[in-house]
Design an enzyme around this catalytic site. Sequence first.
Site, short mmCIF file in Angstrom:
data_model
loop_
_atom_site.label_atom_id
_atom_site.label_comp_id
_atom_site.label_asym_id
_atom_site.label_seq_id
_atom_site.Cartn_x
_atom_site.Cartn_y
_atom_site.Cartn_z
N GLY A 119 15.96 8.07 -22.48
CA GLY A 119 16.64 8.08 -23.78
C GLY A 119 15.63 8.12 -24.92
O GLY A 119 15.75 8.91 -25.87
N SER A 163 9.59 2.18 -17.46
CA SER A 163 10.93 1.75 -17.05
C SER A 163 10.83 1.14 -15.66
O SER A 163 10.26 1.75 -14.76
CB SER A 163 11.87 2.96 -17.00
N ASP A 165 13.13 0.87 -13.66
CA ASP A 165 14.13 1.47 -12.76
C ASP A 165 13.57 2.63 -11.92
O ASP A 165 14.16 3.03 -10.94
CB ASP A 165 15.33 2.00 -13.57
N ARG A 564 -18.83 -16.46 -23.05
CA ARG A 564 -19.15 -16.68 -21.64
C ARG A 564 -18.99 -15.37 -20.88
O ARG A 564 -18.06 -14.61 -21.11
CB ARG A 564 -18.23 -17.75 -21.06
N HIS A 659 -13.37 -14.24 1.60
CA HIS A 659 -12.26 -13.89 2.49
C HIS A 659 -10.88 -13.98 1.87
O HIS A 659 -9.91 -13.51 2.46
CB HIS A 659 -12.32 -14.74 3.77
N MET A 660 -10.79 -14.60 0.69
CA MET A 660 -9.45 -14.67 0.07
C MET A 660 -8.90 -13.27 -0.22
O MET A 660 -7.69 -13.09 -0.33
CB MET A 660 -9.48 -15.51 -1.21
N ARG A 733 -20.81 3.74 6.21
CA ARG A 733 -19.39 3.55 6.57
C ARG A 733 -18.47 3.87 5.40
O ARG A 733 -17.58 3.09 5.05
CB ARG A 733 -19.15 2.11 7.05
#
Length: 782
Positions: A119, A163, A165, A564, A659-660, A733
């Site tokens: 809209g 949006s 949606d 900081r 590891h978190m 890797r």
Amino acid sequence: MSHTSMDPTKMGIGRSIAVLTSGGDAQGMNAAVRATVRVGIYTGAKVYFVHEGYQGLVDGGDNIKLATWESVSMMLQLGGTVIGSARCMDFRAREGRMKAALNLVKLGITNLCVIGGDGSLTGANQFRKEWATLLVDLVKAGKITDDEARKSCHLNIVGMVGSIDNDFCGTDMTIGTDSALHRIIEVVDAITTTAQSHQRTFILEVMGRHCGYLALVTALACGADWVFIPEMPPDEGWEGHLCRRLADQRARGSRLNVIIVAEGAMDRAGNPISSEDIKKLVEKNLGFDTRTTVLGHVQRGGTPSAFDRILGSRMGVEAVMALLEATPETPACVVSLSGNQAVRLPLMECVQVTKDVTTAMAEKRWEDAIKLRGKSFENNWNTYKMLAHINPPDTKSNINVAIVNIGAPCAGMNAAVRSAVRIGIIQGHNMLAVHDGFEGLAQGKIEPITWTGVSGWTGKGGSELGTKRVLPSEYIEEISLTIAKFNIHSLVIIGGFEAYMGGLELVQGRDKYEELCIPMVVIPATVSNNVPGSDFSIGADTALNTITSTCDRIKQSAAGTKRRVFIIETAGGYCGYLATMAGLAAGADAAYIYEDKFGIRDLEMNVEHLVQKMKTDVKRGLILRNENCNANYTTDFIFALYSEEGKGIFDCRKNVLGHMQQGGTPTPFDRNFGTKMGSKAVLWITEKLKEVYRHGRIFANTPDSACVLGMKKRALTFQPLAELKEQTDFVHRIPKTSWWLKLRPIMKILAKYNISLDTSEHAHMEHVIKKRMSMPAPLMKK
């Protein structure tokens, strides 16, 4: 469209851009506003905030304010829209649009960036079309001079779709959708635990107006028993079918049922289906303890996800470039996302296709409505239908498919296993779970896995099958014996770089061991996102959100102390994906990665940049460092350098996230991505097995019988493992090229570095493929 090679820092000189947010708010709008302002300033343009949407444009005065670099600081992590939004009746009338035009002309603004739904964007296009006649009327009324009208003779408009949606055709994701899914999934996870305790049926109503996207993806992400969406109402007699399904799930040992309802859900006759109606039906027919939850505005709130921040930032950059490159002949465009590509689409074509969906639904052409929503929506619907609606066949295929997890565990692995198992069972195969990676495969740690065996797995983090980093080469003979012993006809390998390497080793072993001549597919799943052949890996989105929310907290802690600088080490091996994307999402000043080489001069420049930054109103800095970016410039070294050079100006803190980043419950993206990858892998295997079945046995030794399933640009594709070797840096890797490296200059520009942005890479205007059906409508009403 040819791109100018002019200096991007001079593209906007003498020009003015206004940015406004309109309609319903959506998380990520602030990221888009921030990027528009900063990139606009970077190009030399003046940028104005328009507060309170179109209402502010009409009212003018203090509602239209000059934006500064500092005025968008700390906006990234805020939900909603900081500059305000409003529904505006005045702008719908020509008189209101005339006031808006007058306000823009007086400030010399001829470029408008609108962030809102269809809209809002349609209103912007109408404004642009009328612009010339509005100026004529303003001159006649003596409100502007001929000279002012001449200077503002043309209005450029670019839209970004904000949006929750996701109801705008032409883009895979609108700003705010991913964050809304995060809110919904948090609630679903919380509800599931209580529902399981009491053996309850839960009915959850989600937003989306006339679009079922949120409901559909939620249903996929939580493994719901049923979903009601407006695009595809249930068949006649659905009430009996639903009750049978719920009773059947209970009989199979499930302790809970989950039903997702889109707010615009209806039946085939067009009557609304509400969560309350379903509750009464279930209680009356089955006597189940049933609860309803209507989520409402909680879906719009909260902090934006990492995806929405990056999406908003990328779209903001693209929008400014589109405005500054536009000519009077360029149609008003909307900046969209297709796969991982930013694209420009003609605004009114997108609006038209969006309207076509509504027409298709009104005319009960349901299949068309699903197709018109776009490929992403259609894929989600097909995956959901397969996983939820088809019952396992009575006849078995006598095919044994084994699934193994390799490498470090990551969020979303279990969702991939669950969908692979269920799609396999639907195809009539026997599904086998391999525990503890290739080592478990060598030792015969294998057992059948059933439909209910994977119930509730989509929301579980880590790896339920267990996983190890061991590669198959040292166990190749034992593995071939196990494959023969358990009569395994095909292998699904889910994991990171080890999974890719393992797949290659098994293919190399085919010359010696005939048992390895079976179809194999590798599904990339690793927080590092370093598997060749795929732009995304399962698990990376969850890790990215963990890093981003940690950075938010860290930045917040600095807001009180001032001056900081935080140095944060992220995971990823040698791959800089997490550091780069988290840098974009958290608003970092720098992100050091292996792929983008840096030296002492760069470190010096970064320190100087922070010294200058501390003289402004923004007295905090954020530096990200990928764990393996440089063997000598370690996190400790960089911390010591910044501490020494910043003495008396700023102090430093460091955090190693560790590891978190691997843990936590998977994000909606990882659940959905894992679900789609798992199902697509097993469907591919089923077809491949038919191809390689000869003389009563399976024999697969061609390169295309062992593939990586990856997301490339805009589609899921299968690429032979052998072909990907050329694209791989095996020492570090990582793939030799990565699409996301092109986003790094954006991060630097948004952090106020004086660098050159390569404008040759910007999106060209594309056209929305009109999927209007040529056959007459009545034939399509099956």
